[in-house]
Design a protein around this motif. Structure first.
Motif, mmCIF file in Angstrom:
data_model
loop_
_atom_site.group_PDB
_atom_site.id
_atom_site.type_symbol
_atom_site.label_atom_id
_atom_site.label_comp_id
_atom_site.label_asym_id
_atom_site.label_seq_id
_atom_site.Cartn_x
_atom_site.Cartn_y
_atom_site.Cartn_z
ATOM 1 N N MET A 68 0.832 -1.190 0.000
ATOM 2 C CA MET A 68 0.000 0.000 0.000
ATOM 3 C C MET A 68 0.875 1.251 0.000
ATOM 4 O O MET A 68 1.189 1.790 1.039
ATOM 5 N N GLN A 69 1.264 1.656 -1.166
ATOM 6 C CA GLN A 69 2.166 2.793 -1.252
ATOM 7 C C GLN A 69 1.447 4.143 -1.118
ATOM 8 O O GLN A 69 2.048 5.120 -0.721
ATOM 9 N N ASP A 70 0.199 4.216 -1.486
ATOM 10 C CA ASP A 70 -0.532 5.476 -1.437
ATOM 11 C C ASP A 70 -1.465 5.497 -0.232
ATOM 12 O O ASP A 70 -2.261 4.582 -0.049
ATOM 13 N N VAL A 71 -1.377 6.559 0.554
ATOM 14 C CA VAL A 71 -2.147 6.632 1.787
ATOM 15 C C VAL A 71 -3.652 6.553 1.575
ATOM 16 O O VAL A 71 -4.356 6.018 2.420
ATOM 17 N N HIS A 72 -4.137 7.031 0.466
ATOM 18 C CA HIS A 72 -5.588 7.005 0.272
ATOM 19 C C HIS A 72 -6.110 5.576 0.086
ATOM 20 O O HIS A 72 -7.290 5.337 0.251
ATOM 21 N N TRP A 73 -5.257 4.616 -0.233
ATOM 22 C CA TRP A 73 -5.708 3.230 -0.359
ATOM 23 C C TRP A 73 -6.220 2.703 0.981
ATOM 24 O O TRP A 73 -7.178 1.953 1.022
ATOM 25 N N THR A 74 -5.565 3.078 2.057
ATOM 26 C CA THR A 74 -5.965 2.566 3.364
ATOM 27 C C THR A 74 -7.339 3.089 3.787
ATOM 28 O O THR A 74 -7.987 2.501 4.639
ATOM 29 N N ASP A 75 -7.758 4.193 3.168
ATOM 30 C CA ASP A 75 -9.087 4.736 3.445
ATOM 31 C C ASP A 75 -10.151 4.143 2.518
ATOM 32 O O ASP A 75 -11.314 4.503 2.597
ATOM 33 N N GLY A 76 -9.720 3.263 1.622
ATOM 34 C CA GLY A 76 -10.653 2.689 0.656
ATOM 35 C C GLY A 76 -10.953 3.617 -0.498
ATOM 36 O O GLY A 76 -11.880 3.388 -1.274
ATOM 37 N N GLU A 77 -10.191 4.673 -0.644
ATOM 38 C CA GLU A 77 -10.403 5.645 -1.722
ATOM 39 C C GLU A 77 -9.613 5.202 -2.953
ATOM 40 O O GLU A 77 -8.537 5.725 -3.244
ATOM 41 N N ILE A 78 -10.156 4.235 -3.678
ATOM 42 C CA ILE A 78 -9.445 3.713 -4.842
ATOM 43 C C ILE A 78 -9.868 4.415 -6.131
ATOM 44 O O ILE A 78 -9.420 4.055 -7.203
ATOM 45 N N GLY A 79 -10.688 5.406 -6.049
ATOM 46 C CA GLY A 79 -11.139 6.147 -7.222
ATOM 47 C C GLY A 79 -10.088 7.078 -7.793
ATOM 48 O O GLY A 79 -10.351 7.795 -8.739
ATOM 49 N N TYR A 80 -8.903 7.064 -7.230
ATOM 50 C CA TYR A 80 -7.854 7.948 -7.710
ATOM 51 C C TYR A 80 -7.215 7.448 -9.001
ATOM 52 O O TYR A 80 -6.551 8.190 -9.689
ATOM 53 N N PHE A 81 -7.377 6.188 -9.349
ATOM 54 C CA PHE A 81 -6.687 5.642 -10.505
ATOM 55 C C PHE A 81 -6.997 6.381 -11.805
ATOM 56 O O PHE A 81 -6.085 6.626 -12.592
ATOM 57 N N PRO A 82 -8.248 6.774 -12.065
ATOM 58 C CA PRO A 82 -8.487 7.549 -13.290
ATOM 59 C C PRO A 82 -7.721 8.872 -13.301
ATOM 60 O O PRO A 82 -7.296 9.327 -14.355
ATOM 61 N N SER A 83 -7.530 9.483 -12.146
ATOM 62 C CA SER A 83 -6.801 10.747 -12.136
ATOM 63 C C SER A 83 -5.319 10.528 -12.436
ATOM 64 O O SER A 83 -4.664 11.410 -12.976
ATOM 65 N N TYR A 84 -4.781 9.358 -12.116
ATOM 66 C CA TYR A 84 -3.399 9.055 -12.497
ATOM 67 C C TYR A 84 -3.275 9.013 -14.017
ATOM 68 O O TYR A 84 -2.347 9.572 -14.598
ATOM 69 N N ALA A 85 -4.198 8.320 -14.670
ATOM 70 C CA ALA A 85 -4.170 8.228 -16.132
ATOM 71 C C ALA A 85 -4.339 9.615 -16.754
ATOM 72 O O ALA A 85 -3.647 9.963 -17.712
ATOM 73 N N LEU A 86 -5.249 10.392 -16.208
ATOM 74 C CA LEU A 86 -5.474 11.741 -16.720
ATOM 75 C C LEU A 86 -4.216 12.589 -16.561
ATOM 76 O O LEU A 86 -3.807 13.305 -17.486
ATOM 77 N N GLY A 87 -3.572 12.498 -15.412
ATOM 78 C CA GLY A 87 -2.330 13.233 -15.195
ATOM 79 C C GLY A 87 -1.249 12.829 -16.172
ATOM 80 O O GLY A 87 -0.478 13.667 -16.654
ATOM 81 N N ASN A 88 -1.180 11.543 -16.493
ATOM 82 C CA ASN A 88 -0.200 11.078 -17.478
ATOM 83 C C ASN A 88 -0.502 11.625 -18.863
ATOM 84 O O ASN A 88 0.418 11.957 -19.621
ATOM 85 N N MET A 89 -1.787 11.749 -19.208
ATOM 86 C CA MET A 89 -2.142 12.342 -20.503
ATOM 87 C C MET A 89 -1.724 13.807 -20.560
ATOM 88 O O MET A 89 -1.153 14.258 -21.549
ATOM 89 N N TYR A 90 -2.013 14.534 -19.483
ATOM 90 C CA TYR A 90 -1.589 15.939 -19.444
ATOM 91 C C TYR A 90 -0.073 16.030 -19.558
ATOM 92 O O TYR A 90 0.471 16.856 -20.304
ATOM 93 N N GLY A 91 0.635 15.199 -18.819
ATOM 94 C CA GLY A 91 2.098 15.237 -18.826
ATOM 95 C C GLY A 91 2.687 14.958 -20.189
ATOM 96 O O GLY A 91 3.632 15.631 -20.621
ATOM 97 N N ALA A 92 2.146 13.972 -20.898
ATOM 98 C CA ALA A 92 2.654 13.640 -22.229
ATOM 99 C C ALA A 92 2.440 14.799 -23.199
ATOM 100 O O ALA A 92 3.326 15.133 -24.003
ATOM 101 N N GLN A 93 1.289 15.443 -23.100
ATOM 102 C CA GLN A 93 1.000 16.571 -23.988
ATOM 103 C C GLN A 93 1.893 17.761 -23.662
ATOM 104 O O GLN A 93 2.415 18.425 -24.562
ATOM 105 N N ILE A 94 2.090 18.031 -22.392
ATOM 106 C CA ILE A 94 2.965 19.143 -21.992
ATOM 107 C C ILE A 94 4.404 18.872 -22.429
ATOM 108 O O ILE A 94 5.087 19.768 -22.921
#
Length: 90
Positions: free
Chosen positions: A1-27
């Motif tokens: 469990m590397q990300d603290v929000h996993w321990t809270d059961g907040e697994i909805g962050y994964f789409p934001s990781y993909a979105l951030g990677n899309m922004y990063g590639a474009q930038i």
């Protein structure tokens, strides 16, 4: 469990990781039009990248992401940059 929000059961962050990677590639593609990105990285001259962000990204006040990406890159979010990155990487 590397990300603290996993321990809270907040697994909805994964789409934001993909979105951030899309922004990063474009930038990165936009930045590479103005800087020899690979040479800057190879030389370890990260100050050029920091200055680019200061002049082309950090200078903007808060705005909606769809407006921000157009300001930074000149076009709406385009997933093709991320797809191209993944094709090149793998």
């Amino acid at each position: 469990m590397q990300d603290v929000h996993w321990t809270d059961g907040e697994i909805g962050y994964f789409p934001s990781y993909a979105l951030g990677n899309m922004y990063g590639a474009q930038i990165k593609q936009t930045m590479a039009k103005q800087l020899d990105f690979d040479k800057v990285i190879a030389d370890g001259d990260l100050g050029k990248i920091r200055r680019w962000f200061a002049e082309n990204d950090f200078c903007y006040d808060y705005m909606k992401p769809k407006d921000w990406i157009v300001k930074v890159t000149g076009e709406p979010l385009n997933p093709q940059y991320y797809i191209d990155y993944l094709d090149q990487k793998y």
